[in-house]
Scaffold this motif. Structure first.
Motif: not given
Lengths: 294, 226
Positions: A1-2, A5, A201, A203-205, A207-212, A214
């Protein structure tokens, strides 16, 4: 993670705490109080271990010599005693010296000694064992030396005292472990509130490809803040309480001194704060993991 | 692009959602999934983004068996497959711009890149003038366009649309369909589950009909019903 972030997510963690501040305050107070009890346990444990160590250091063996030994023979026994590796120091106490000591202990009741016509005490050596010595083994070894009648260290009293200390230590440790689990559960529940508040939020994370990681990170930060700040406050509370208790005890029971705050304080308080932070992180990790699995 | 090989899905409560489904969707295809509620349309989509695992068979997306993906690879799959829903799934406390940027932020795209890509995608969906509005201030059609912008901001290979016009009036639905067609023409495969007969009949795209978890019809330039 940067780093960017990480900072942003840590900030989100703080914001999460703010969002649940009303319900969170009650839980936070509970956490602080529980951590204070935990801190008291830690300090108590340190004192117990100090007491046990003191007791072990104070144990001395008395080596009674057989009657009728010549001074040379007695000196030879002393030499043999000192050659044993477990022996740190051995001091000769003649029978007349022993009687003098006894008389000093019975000061004011000298009439007791009028009944005794002859000095009944044997010549002896007082042996200071090296730290960590097995006293029973040493006492057996000492009894093997020619000219030694008996070696003793007050076995029963020492055994009982140490057993008591060990049992108290074990009970305190068990209670502390129980408390740690309870605190972790409280933190889990606080985090569950913020997880619930942000469930859409999350759930959306996903769906849009957030890693666990994150998704986890802001909650881990939140748990960390809760545990760390709770433990910091608890440490301050324990510090004040200990200071007060030390003063009281030095006045009322001066023969049982508490450990000085400087000797172990930093370690104990760092341990408390570290434990608090760890419980915070573990509690929030478990909480989010459970939510993500559901 | 997407292949289903004898895929069955039975949920833990025993409900059968899909039964031995064989389906091949080539790149840049546009497919309507039709069928009554409970026919398995949503399950089929959930299998594509690995929200669910098949009980039997294989689901292959972009050459990879999704059941065999490592946990760390799932987010990467989901960045290649955009999804939109009937209820839009927008964050109500964030602006249009922030809702779209959100998909890029979670992928750790640099702020500079986000500043470049978000306006471009908002322009594509015709919402550049509403960038600072909150979802609550938008019409249903506009909210769906925001959702669409968020789904395609990663330039996904596939776009899944689960009843995207379910909450919209016919005129707005057509606008959304035009957008989907435009996105399809840009090279994205579109798979859309719908009950909207008029739209399916009008678009004349491939139609896969499901019933009781089975594919009962698969025709090019098909219609909603037989």
């Amino acid at each position: 993670m940067k780093i960017r972030t990480v900072l942003r997510l840590a900030w989100q963690g703080l914001a999460g705490l703010w969002r649940t501040r009303f319900l969170g305050t009650a839980a936070f107070t509970t956490i602080v109080l529980a951590l204070m009890v935990m801190g008291i346990f830690l300090v108590f444990l340190a004192n117990l271990s100090h007491l046990a160590q003191g007791l072990e250091e104070r144990v001395q063996l008395r080596v009674f010599l057989a009657d009728g030994l010549s001074p040379e023979a007695m000196a030879k026994v002393g030499e043999q005693i000192r050659t044993l590796p477990e022996v740190e120091r051995a001091t000769f106490v003649s029978r007349s010296e022993a009687l003098e000591r006894l008389k000093r202990q019975f000061a004011g009741r000298e009439e007791v000694f009028e009944l005794v016509e002859e000095n009944p005490l044997p010549d002896s050596y007082v042996v200071q064992p090296a730290p960590g010595t097995d006293w029973a083994k040493l006492s057996r070894a000492l009894e093997q030396i020619e000219g030694v009648e008996r070696a003793t260290y007050g076995e029963e009293i020492v055994r009982r005292a140490l057993l008591f200390l060990r049992m108290t230590t074990a009970a305190t440790l068990a209670a502390a472990a129980f408390l740690a689990v309870a605190i972790t559960f409280i933190i889990m529940n606080v985090i569950r509130l913020t997880v619930y508040a942000r469930r859409r939020e999350i759930e959306i994370m996903r769906l849009v490809g957030a890693s666990d990681s994150y998704i986890h990170f802001p909650f881990l930060c939140e748990g960390f803040f809760l545990g760390f700040c709770g433990a910091l406050l608890a440490a301050l509370g324990v510090d004040r309480a200990y200071l007060w208790l030390s003063e009281q005890m030095s006045r009322s029971i001066p023969f049982l001194p508490l450990l000085g705050r400087d000797a172990f304080w930093l370690q104990a308080m760092s341990a408390l704060i570290g434990l608090g932070a760890l419980m915070g992180v573990v509690g929030s990790y478990l909480s989010v993991k459970r939510f993500l699995r559901a | 692009m997407i292949q289903f090989h004898k895929v069955s899905k039975v949920y833990p409560n025993g409900a059968l959602a899909l039964l031995k489904v064989d389906l091949h969707i080539p790149p840049v295809d546009f497919v309507f999934l039709v069928g009554p509620s409970g026919a398995g349309k949503s399950t089929l989509m959930k299998l594509i983004i690995r929200q669910e695992l098949p009980s039997e068979g294989q689901v292959v997306v972009n050459g990879k068996n999704v059941a065999r993906l490592r946990k760390s690879e799932i987010p990467l799959l989901r960045r290649k497959v955009g999804v939109i829903f009937q209820d839009f799934k927008l964050l109500p406390d964030r602006t249009v711009w922030e809702n779209v940027a959100f998909a890029l932020e979670v992928a750790e795209v640099s702020p500079r890149e986000i500043r470049k890509r978000v306006p471009a995608i908002l322009q594509l969906v015709g919402l550049e003038h509403k960038a600072s509005a909150l979802p609550g201030e938008l019409s249903g059609g506009e909210q769906q366009r925001v959702s669409l912008a968020r789904a395609v901001v990663h330039n996904p290979l596939v776009l899944l649309a689960d009843e995207p016009t379910g909450n919209l009036d016919p005129a707005t639905s057509l606008e959304i369909m035009e957008l989907l067609e435009r996105i399809n023409l840009r090279g994205t495969t579109v798979v859309m589950a719908t009950h909207n007969r008029e739209i399916v009949d009008r678009m004349k795209k491939r139609v896969v009909a499901l019933e009781g978890g089975r594919v009962v019809r698969d025709e090019q330039k098909g219609r909603y019903g037989r």
